[in-house]
Structures are given as C-alpha cells and as structure tokens.
Write a protein that holds these residues in place. Structure first.
Motif, PDB file in Angstrom:
ATOM      1  N   LYS A   6       1.012  -1.321  -0.006  1.00 50.33           N
ATOM      2  CA  LYS A   6       0.050   0.001  -0.087  1.00 50.33           C
ATOM      3  C   LYS A   6       0.761   1.252   0.069  1.00 50.33           C
ATOM      4  O   LYS A   6       2.049   1.235   0.583  1.00 50.33           O
ATOM      5  N   HIS A   7       0.387   2.334  -0.681  1.00 53.32           N
ATOM      6  CA  HIS A   7       1.261   3.397  -0.760  1.00 53.32           C
ATOM      7  C   HIS A   7       0.323   4.758  -0.006  1.00 53.32           C
ATOM      8  O   HIS A   7      -0.731   5.134  -0.422  1.00 53.32           O
ATOM      9  N   TYR A   8       0.852   5.034   1.063  1.00 53.20           N
ATOM     10  CA  TYR A   8      -0.103   6.220   1.920  1.00 53.20           C
ATOM     11  C   TYR A   8       0.740   7.443   1.816  1.00 53.20           C
ATOM     12  O   TYR A   8       1.964   7.391   1.783  1.00 53.20           O
ATOM     13  N   LEU A   9      -0.134   8.572   1.628  1.00 53.74           N
ATOM     14  CA  LEU A   9       0.238   9.799   1.787  1.00 53.74           C
ATOM     15  C   LEU A   9       0.256  10.447   3.326  1.00 53.74           C
ATOM     16  O   LEU A   9      -0.887  10.243   3.858  1.00 53.74           O
ATOM     17  N   ILE A  10       1.362  10.642   3.860  1.00 55.91           N
ATOM     18  CA  ILE A  10       1.184  11.254   5.087  1.00 55.91           C
ATOM     19  C   ILE A  10       1.366  12.532   5.135  1.00 55.91           C
ATOM     20  O   ILE A  10       2.375  13.233   4.650  1.00 55.91           O
ATOM     21  N   ILE A  11       0.275  13.387   5.564  1.00 52.93           N
ATOM     22  CA  ILE A  11       0.608  14.995   5.620  1.00 52.93           C
ATOM     23  C   ILE A  11       0.447  15.315   7.142  1.00 52.93           C
ATOM     24  O   ILE A  11      -0.378  14.902   7.886  1.00 52.93           O
ATOM     25  N   GLU A  12       1.421  16.209   7.451  1.00 51.63           N
ATOM     26  CA  GLU A  12       1.663  16.733   8.840  1.00 51.63           C
ATOM     27  C   GLU A  12       1.898  18.060   8.824  1.00 51.63           C
ATOM     28  O   GLU A  12       3.114  18.709   8.440  1.00 51.63           O
ATOM     29  N   PRO A  13       1.083  19.032   9.002  1.00 50.18           N
ATOM     30  CA  PRO A  13       1.298  20.492   9.009  1.00 50.18           C
ATOM     31  C   PRO A  13       1.977  20.743  10.123  1.00 50.18           C
ATOM     32  O   PRO A  13       2.226  22.252  10.321  1.00 50.18           O
ATOM     33  N   TYR A  14       2.283  19.943  11.292  1.00 49.79           N
ATOM     34  CA  TYR A  14       2.868  20.325  12.497  1.00 49.79           C
ATOM     35  C   TYR A  14       4.059  19.256  12.669  1.00 49.79           C
ATOM     36  O   TYR A  14       3.871  18.613  13.617  1.00 49.79           O
ATOM     37  N   TYR A  15       4.871  19.449  11.808  1.00 50.30           N
ATOM     38  CA  TYR A  15       6.199  18.285  11.610  1.00 50.30           C
ATOM     39  C   TYR A  15       7.263  18.883  12.675  1.00 50.30           C
ATOM     40  O   TYR A  15       8.091  19.214  12.437  1.00 50.30           O
ATOM     41  N   GLY A  16       7.026  18.207  13.985  1.00 47.84           N
ATOM     42  CA  GLY A  16       7.722  18.683  14.959  1.00 47.84           C
ATOM     43  C   GLY A  16       7.509  17.985  16.253  1.00 47.84           C
ATOM     44  O   GLY A  16       6.244  17.261  16.531  1.00 47.84           O
ATOM     45  N   GLY A  17       7.996  17.777  17.398  1.00 47.15           N
ATOM     46  CA  GLY A  17       7.898  17.164  18.506  1.00 47.15           C
ATOM     47  C   GLY A  17       7.513  15.640  18.366  1.00 47.15           C
ATOM     48  O   GLY A  17       7.994  14.910  17.682  1.00 47.15           O
ATOM     49  N   SER A  18       6.276  15.484  19.124  1.00 52.49           N
ATOM     50  CA  SER A  18       5.743  14.186  19.225  1.00 52.49           C
ATOM     51  C   SER A  18       5.168  13.696  17.988  1.00 52.49           C
ATOM     52  O   SER A  18       5.111  12.380  17.502  1.00 52.49           O
ATOM     53  N   HIS A  19       4.571  14.712  16.950  1.00 52.93           N
ATOM     54  CA  HIS A  19       4.018  14.184  15.894  1.00 52.93           C
ATOM     55  C   HIS A  19       5.378  13.709  14.673  1.00 52.93           C
ATOM     56  O   HIS A  19       5.025  12.842  14.088  1.00 52.93           O
ATOM     57  N   LYS A  20       6.397  14.617  15.036  1.00 57.81           N
ATOM     58  CA  LYS A  20       7.459  14.141  14.234  1.00 57.81           C
ATOM     59  C   LYS A  20       8.050  12.707  14.413  1.00 57.81           C
ATOM     60  O   LYS A  20       8.166  11.817  13.644  1.00 57.81           O
ATOM     61  N   ILE A  21       8.223  12.350  15.688  1.00 58.48           N
ATOM     62  CA  ILE A  21       8.660  11.170  16.383  1.00 58.48           C
ATOM     63  C   ILE A  21       7.793   9.990  15.887  1.00 58.48           C
ATOM     64  O   ILE A  21       8.207   9.137  15.464  1.00 58.48           O
ATOM     65  N   PHE A  22       6.442  10.239  16.050  1.00 56.70           N
ATOM     66  CA  PHE A  22       5.324   9.233  15.507  1.00 56.70           C
ATOM     67  C   PHE A  22       5.680   8.952  14.157  1.00 56.70           C
ATOM     68  O   PHE A  22       5.806   7.754  14.047  1.00 56.70           O
ATOM     69  N   ILE A  23       5.665   9.941  13.363  1.00 56.27           N
ATOM     70  CA  ILE A  23       5.671   9.592  11.793  1.00 56.27           C
ATOM     71  C   ILE A  23       7.020   8.821  11.427  1.00 56.27           C
ATOM     72  O   ILE A  23       7.131   7.938  10.834  1.00 56.27           O
ATOM     73  N   GLN A  24       8.149   9.298  12.189  1.00 54.80           N
ATOM     74  CA  GLN A  24       9.441   8.570  11.799  1.00 54.80           C
ATOM     75  C   GLN A  24       9.490   7.038  12.303  1.00 54.80           C
ATOM     76  O   GLN A  24       9.909   6.241  11.740  1.00 54.80           O
ATOM     77  N   GLY A  25       8.613   6.978  13.771  1.00 50.24           N
ATOM     78  CA  GLY A  25       8.629   5.593  13.942  1.00 50.24           C
ATOM     79  C   GLY A  25       7.769   4.728  13.209  1.00 50.24           C
ATOM     80  O   GLY A  25       8.073   3.769  12.924  1.00 50.24           O
ATOM     81  N   LEU A  26       6.533   5.154  12.509  1.00 54.91           N
ATOM     82  CA  LEU A  26       5.620   4.511  11.720  1.00 54.91           C
ATOM     83  C   LEU A  26       6.300   4.118  10.402  1.00 54.91           C
ATOM     84  O   LEU A  26       6.215   2.989  10.104  1.00 54.91           O
ATOM     85  N   GLN A  27       7.135   5.068   9.887  1.00 58.79           N
ATOM     86  CA  GLN A  27       7.872   4.763   8.690  1.00 58.79           C
ATOM     87  C   GLN A  27       8.723   3.638   8.789  1.00 58.79           C
ATOM     88  O   GLN A  27       9.015   2.751   7.970  1.00 58.79           O
ATOM     89  N   LYS A  28       9.452   3.872  10.061  1.00 60.44           N
ATOM     90  CA  LYS A  28      10.513   2.565  10.195  1.00 60.44           C
ATOM     91  C   LYS A  28       9.902   1.320  10.477  1.00 60.44           C
ATOM     92  O   LYS A  28      10.508   0.199  10.167  1.00 60.44           O
ATOM     93  N   GLU A  29       8.702   1.165  11.478  1.00 58.35           N
ATOM     94  CA  GLU A  29       8.397   0.165  11.524  1.00 58.35           C
ATOM     95  C   GLU A  29       7.394  -0.756  10.666  1.00 58.35           C
ATOM     96  O   GLU A  29       7.549  -1.924  10.251  1.00 58.35           O
ATOM     97  N   LEU A  30       6.671   0.092   9.738  1.00 53.86           N
ATOM     98  CA  LEU A  30       5.894  -0.420   8.655  1.00 53.86           C
ATOM     99  C   LEU A  30       6.707  -0.377   7.314  1.00 53.86           C
ATOM    100  O   LEU A  30       6.239   0.386   6.268  1.00 53.86           O
ATOM    101  N   ARG A  31       7.595  -1.338   7.440  1.00 51.40           N
ATOM    102  CA  ARG A  31       8.653  -1.146   6.193  1.00 51.40           C
ATOM    103  C   ARG A  31       7.889  -1.855   5.035  1.00 51.40           C
ATOM    104  O   ARG A  31       8.244  -1.487   3.823  1.00 51.40           O
ATOM    105  N   ASP A  32       6.899  -2.801   5.190  1.00 46.35           N
ATOM    106  CA  ASP A  32       5.916  -3.284   4.189  1.00 46.35           C
ATOM    107  C   ASP A  32       5.096  -2.402   3.546  1.00 46.35           C
ATOM    108  O   ASP A  32       4.462  -2.742   2.576  1.00 46.35           O
ATOM    109  N   GLN A  33       5.084  -1.153   3.944  1.00 41.18           N
ATOM    110  CA  GLN A  33       4.074  -0.041   3.213  1.00 41.18           C
ATOM    111  C   GLN A  33       5.074   0.930   2.680  1.00 41.18           C
ATOM    112  O   GLN A  33       6.196   1.176   3.128  1.00 41.18           O
ATOM    113  N   ASP A  34       4.331   1.532   1.678  1.00 37.39           N
ATOM    114  CA  ASP A  34       5.169   2.850   1.195  1.00 37.39           C
ATOM    115  C   ASP A  34       4.451   4.096   1.740  1.00 37.39           C
ATOM    116  O   ASP A  34       3.391   4.206   1.723  1.00 37.39           O
ATOM    117  N   PHE A  35       5.403   4.981   1.891  1.00 39.99           N
ATOM    118  CA  PHE A  35       4.894   6.239   2.396  1.00 39.99           C
ATOM    119  C   PHE A  35       5.512   7.481   1.564  1.00 39.99           C
ATOM    120  O   PHE A  35       6.850   7.410   1.281  1.00 39.99           O
TER     121      PHE A  35
END
Length: 371
Positions: A6-35
């Motif tokens: 699956k190819h997901y578009l992640i849009i984050e208007p506030y890319y910092g703090g816990s929001h940024k950490i969450f997205i980085q972790g999600l991309q690292k953990e869900l390697r079978d998905q495209d972002f």
C-alpha cells in the motif's frame, strides 16, 4: 505481478515534537508499506489548522498530476479535513482519510474569555466527521473528545445531531503512538548514579505541564531538609514560565542539570541517573516523556487522572494534595525501578508491540473508485 504494497500519503502540518517522532517511528516500523511525506514546520498551530488544507490540497493535486498514486491519506488533527477533501474531490481525487489524534482541542485548558477556541474545536469535530477512520493515542483522549462534542452539540437546541457522537465512536480506535526504546536499552544499566535520590522533570517548559506545582513542592521539601538531587530537562521555549528562573536559584544546591538536552543519547544517559520522574500535568493525552524515564529506570509519580490512569497502576499515581507526601516518601526510600518492572510498564507501548495494530488500521482504508 502488481505490488501488494500500500502507498500512503502522510500529511503533517505540524512536523515537530511528538508528531515528528510518531511519523518517523511509523515509517521505520511499517517497512512493508510505502509512504510519501508532505509536511510543514511545527509552528503557528492555529494558522496551520486554518490554512494548511488549501496548501496541502495544491501539493496533492500536483503529486497526482505527476503520476503518483496513493491508497489513502494519514494526517493529524492540525488540518481541516473537510476543506481538504472537498478541494480534492473537486478535482476528481477521492482518497480515504485516516486521522491520528495526538491531542484534541476540546480537552485543552483555555481561558473562558478566549472565544477563538471554539473554531478549533469545531475544526476537530468536522474533520472527524469527514474522515473514514480515527485513532486516538489513549482512551482519555477519545473520551474527552467525544464528551466535548456532546457538550458542543447541546448548544444547538433546535437541531438533533447527538447520533453523530456514536458514529464517531464506531469508526474510532485507540492505539498507543509507538515508542522506540532501543536507544535507551542499548546504553545498558546506568552506572553513574548519585547516592542521593534524583528527581527528574523532563516535560515541556510550559504552563499546561504545571511546573508551578512541581517546583513549589520541591521548595517545601528542600526547606524541610529533604536529601535529593534534581535533573531539569525538557524542551524550552522563548516565553517559559517564570517559575523556572526561581527554581534555578532556590534549588541550586540540588541541581545536577538545568536545561534542554537536544542530543538524544546524552538525554537518555541523564535519565538513567534519575530515581523518580514526576508529572504534575494539567492535561496529558499520553505521556511519552514519563515512559522514556521509566524505561531508563525511574520510578513514576503521576496524577491519578488524565491518560496516566491507563499507563500506570494505582501505586504510581497520586491523588489531589498528595504530591508532597508521596514524593517525600519516595525520596526517603531512594529505591530504583527494577529492569523487569520498567520493561513491564513500557513494552506494551513499544513499536514492536503496537506496529501490527497500525498495519491493521491503515489496511482497513478502502480506496473509492470514481466511475
């Protein structure tokens, strides 16, 4: 053969703090998905909620025109999803949208005279209505959001929209934001521990974390001769509460460190020196900083409310007016959290534990085909 990814578009208007950490972790953990990641810097959150949607829509339209194909959109609450979807639909772009709620505007403490707060709660509400799926980082977050909507809908006495609360609940779930404890674990057992107990503050230097209560309690304990040392960490801002300057002077003899530590390895090493991590937060939707300190070996002492009721057993929670006594007792005991207990409290919120829940949540999005 067509790729099953699956190819997901992640849009984050506030890319910092816990929001940024969450997205980085999600991309690292869900390697079978495209972002594909589309972001704006973490500043002016009110302006982001008001104006990020038109800008994001323009970028997404450009992606589609350049041949990108997405199976769905994942966003946070710092965007008006109703505006985003309408602008995309006007160009024939129909994509399912999932919202991850790191916070909700209904639960933030605000001044009664601040009438502008209603537009941001309204954006949260209409965004949730227009999304296909919602996930919250805690049950506290979800329940305060839904109860806030119930109060909000009561203001419209001549229209009955109360059924919408149940609709939102039915398309929602609760998933911890996922935490990567491996950098802390890689440091091994901390050896540079002072003989006196070390109290840790590792929260943002803002009023909603209630530093006045924390430092006022330490002032009293210090005056009564309590033997402790102090690590004051956490992110600082240009207009930090005045209590921090007072604390730096009045608690000078206790201080091991005072100030933000941007280097994560150094920060984790400091946490390993800690004995007790305290929260006095007025609101808390999850509690990442406390969990980090617990993983590093600190005993948590948190309010018996907010999201902390989901994170920690009652033995680690204090009721109103109990902070001084409970903290004083922990200082006197000077006992470190065992590694076994530390891992038992934190591992349920690690990416290795919750990663599969995100795969299931996102895979449930169904792309709408336009005829």
């Amino acid at each position: 053969m067509q790729s099953l990814k699956k190819h997901y578009l992640i849009i984050e208007p506030y890319y910092g703090g816990s929001h940024k950490i969450f997205i980085q972790g999600l991309q690292k953990e869900l390697r079978d998905q495209d972002f594909t990641l589309l972001t704006l810097p973490a500043r002016k959150w009110k302006m982001r909620m008001q104006l990020a949607a038109p800008w994001m829509a323009e970028q997404i339209i450009g992606f589609i025109q350049n041949g990108y194909r997405f199976d769905g959109i994942l966003t946070s609450t710092f965007i008006d999803v109703a505006v985003l979807r309408s602008l995309l639909a006007g160009r024939g772009i129909l994509l399912p949208v999932a919202i991850y709620f790191h916070e909700n505007q209904f639960a933030y403490p605000s001044r009664p005279q601040d009438q502008a707060r209603f537009q941001f709660t309204a954006i949260n509400f209409t965004s949730a209505l227009c999304a296909d799926s919602l996930a919250f980082n805690s049950e506290y977050n979800r329940s305060t959001f839904l109860s806030g909507i119930r109060r909000y809908l009561k203001k419209a006495a001549d229209v009955n929209l109360h059924h919408l609360v149940n609709d939102l609940f039915e398309k929602s779930t609760v998933i911890s934001p996922g935490m990567d404890f491996s950098p802390i674990d890689a440091l091994g057992q901390g050896t540079d521990r002072p003989t006196s107990p070390v109290v840790v503050w590792n929260h943002r230097w803002e009023h909603d974390k209630n530093p006045n209560s924390f430092f006022s309690t330490l002032f009293e304990l210090s005056e009564q001769g309590a033997d402790f040392q102090l690590l004051v960490l956490g992110e600082t801002f240009q207009d930090s509460p005045e209590i921090f300057d007072k604390a730096k002077t009045r608690l000078a003899k206790h201080l091991l460190h005072f100030g933000y530590v941007p280097d994560r390895t150094r920060y984790y090493k400091m946490l390993q020196r800690g004995t007790i991590v305290v929260s006095t937060a007025i609101h808390e939707f999850f509690g990442m900083s406390v969990l980090e300190a617990v993983r590093a070996g600190c005993v948590p002492l948190v309010p018996d409310r907010l999201a902390y009721q989901e994170l920690f057993p009652v033995e680690f929670r204090y009721k109103k007016n109990q902070l001084k006594k409970r903290l004083g007792d922990l200082i006197d005991r000077n006992e470190q959290m065992s590694q076994e207990k530390s891992q038992a409290l934190t591992t349920p919120h690690s990416w290795k534990t919750v990663g599969a829940e995100y795969v299931h949540w996102l895979s449930a999005l169904r792309k709408e085909e336009r005829s």
